[in-house]
Design an enzyme around this catalytic site. Structure first.
Site, PDB file in Angstrom:
ATOM      1  N   LYS A 137     126.632  86.481 -18.545  1.00 52.59           N
ATOM      2  CA  LYS A 137     126.123  86.468 -17.160  1.00 52.59           C
ATOM      3  C   LYS A 137     125.833  87.904 -16.686  1.00 52.59           C
ATOM      4  CE  LYS A 137     128.376  82.056 -16.477  1.00 52.59           C
ATOM      5  NZ  LYS A 137     129.039  81.102 -15.580  1.00 52.59           N
TER       6      LYS A 137
ATOM      7  N   GLU B 240     123.406  78.055 -12.637  1.00 49.98           N
ATOM      8  CA  GLU B 240     123.280  79.143 -11.655  1.00 49.98           C
ATOM      9  C   GLU B 240     121.810  79.450 -11.387  1.00 49.98           C
ATOM     10  OE1 GLU B 240     125.905  81.794 -13.769  1.00 49.98           O
ATOM     11  OE2 GLU B 240     127.547  80.433 -13.299  1.00 49.98           O
TER      12      GLU B 240
ATOM     13  N   SER C  22     134.840  76.402 -17.872  1.00 49.89           N
ATOM     14  CA  SER C  22     136.264  76.757 -17.939  1.00 49.89           C
ATOM     15  C   SER C  22     136.887  76.480 -19.305  1.00 49.89           C
ATOM     16  CB  SER C  22     137.046  76.055 -16.823  1.00 49.89           C
ATOM     17  OG  SER C  22     136.562  76.466 -15.561  1.00 49.89           O
TER      18      SER C  22
ATOM     19  N   GLY D  11     133.522  83.091 -18.520  1.00 48.06           N
ATOM     20  CA  GLY D  11     134.594  84.067 -18.293  1.00 48.06           C
ATOM     21  C   GLY D  11     135.369  84.460 -19.555  1.00 48.06           C
TER      22      GLY D  11
ATOM     23  N   ASN E  98     128.191  83.371 -22.782  1.00 44.38           N
ATOM     24  CA  ASN E  98     127.220  83.723 -21.755  1.00 44.38           C
ATOM     25  C   ASN E  98     127.862  84.797 -20.884  1.00 44.38           C
ATOM     26  OD1 ASN E  98     125.430  83.899 -19.672  1.00 44.38           O
ATOM     27  ND2 ASN E  98     125.678  81.796 -18.958  1.00 44.38           N
TER      28      ASN E  98
ATOM     29  N   GLY F 231     133.450  78.185 -13.934  1.00 50.61           N
ATOM     30  CA  GLY F 231     134.105  79.278 -13.218  1.00 50.61           C
ATOM     31  C   GLY F 231     135.182  78.817 -12.252  1.00 50.61           C
TER      32      GLY F 231
HETATM   33  P1  13P Z   1     133.005  79.581 -17.363  1.00 45.02           P
HETATM   34  O1  13P Z   1     133.433  79.470 -18.801  1.00 45.02           O
HETATM   35  O2  13P Z   1     133.325  80.897 -16.735  1.00 45.02           O
HETATM   36  O3  13P Z   1     133.473  78.394 -16.556  1.00 45.02           O
HETATM   37  O4  13P Z   1     131.393  79.507 -17.361  1.00 45.02           O
HETATM   38  C1  13P Z   1     130.753  78.529 -18.095  1.00 45.02           C
HETATM   39  C2  13P Z   1     129.310  78.834 -18.111  1.00 45.02           C
HETATM   40  O5  13P Z   1     128.650  78.791 -17.086  1.00 45.02           O
HETATM   41  C3  13P Z   1     128.699  79.228 -19.382  1.00 45.02           C
HETATM   42  O6  13P Z   1     127.321  79.248 -19.292  1.00 45.02           O
END
Ligand code: 13P
Length: 250
Positions: A11, A97, A213, A235, A9, A173
């Site tokens: 984002k 989110e 994460s 990330g 993802n 995150g």
């Molecule tokens: P992270 O891997 O950055 O924690 O994000 C997870 C996420 O929200 C995937 O949709």
């Protein structure tokens, strides 16, 4: 039977040039048959170039969201048909989110899921508890409510187009991952809930991804669990090397 899936993802990251560079890196570094089905979800403006660049590969391009109406006066929104017209047949719905920052409720998400399925799309449905829910020992109830209110009205046959993504909000995150035991415990609970409602054939067939994460250093022990069928990666999906290391953790 259910598939192992690793989805990135992206984002609200990467402009067109950066998206093209990341895709070029992925294509360069991918070798042979991938260990899992790979999906990537760029921003809306990069969906079509991503689809074009990846159409000769096994990588599936997904959208991060869509609107529940077919068309009309919804400034700034994108419909299922628009996604399909640029080759996108998979959509992430219900990301935490979007729930937290754009007020997406279980009820609204039920409508979005219906519309995506009416348009023959595959849905990656995200859900998961906040830290205070877990501290109050309400995480199982909350997760089951998210599933019930957005997905349990579906007919059994729709489940072939559903991928579940359990993403505990406190792990997104933050660098704090659910332990392999916490992930397995929740994934087993989710699969049992689906089995109780729709039967074990549906529950055994649905892929349940973990998100929060997830990194090259922890993916292997998370994916090793019986009920974890892959990951939804934030990330760490922005660097081809890390993302492919996660894919190769199976
Ligand atoms: P992270 O891997 O950055 O924690 O994000 C997870 C996420 O929200 C995937 O949709």
């Amino acid at each position: 039977m259910r598939k192992n899936i690793v989805a990135g993802n992206w984002k609200m990251n990467n402009d067109l040039a950066q998206t093209q560079e990341l895709i070029a890196d992925l294509k360069k570094q991918m070798s042979g048959e991938p260990a899992a089905t790979i999906m990537v979800a760029p921003t809306y403006t990069n969906l079509y170039p991503a689809f074009e660049a990846l159409k000769d590969t096994p990588v599936i391009v997904a959208a991060q969201n869509m609107h529940q109406e077919d068309n009309g006066a919804f400034t700034g929104e994108i419909s299922a048909a628009m996604l399909k017209s640029v080759g996108v047949e998979t959509v992430i719905l219900g990301h935490s989110e979007r729930r937290a920052q754009f007020n997406e409720t279980n009820e609204l998400l039920a409508k979005k899921v219906d519309v995506a399925l009416e348009n023959d799309m595959t849905v990656i449905f995200c859900f998961g508890e906040e830290l205070e829910d877990r501290k109050a020992d309400k995480h199982f109830d909350l997760v089951e409510r998210q599933l019930k209110e957005s997905l349990y009205h579906l007919p059994k046959e729709s489940w072939k187009s559903i991928i579940l993504a359990y993403e505990p909000v406190w792990a997104i995150g933050t660098g704090e991952t659910a332990s392999p035991e916490q992930a397995q415990e929740m994934h087993a609970f989710i699969r049992k809930s689906v089995a109780d409602k729709f039967g074990s054939d549906v529950a055994d067939g649905v892929s349940i991804l973990y998100g929060g994460s997830c990194k090259p250093g922890n993916a292997k022990e998370i994916f090793a669990n019986e009920d974890v069928d892959g990951g939804l990666i934030g990330g760490a999906s922005l660097k081809a090397e890390d993302f492919l290391a996660i894919v190769n953790s199976f």
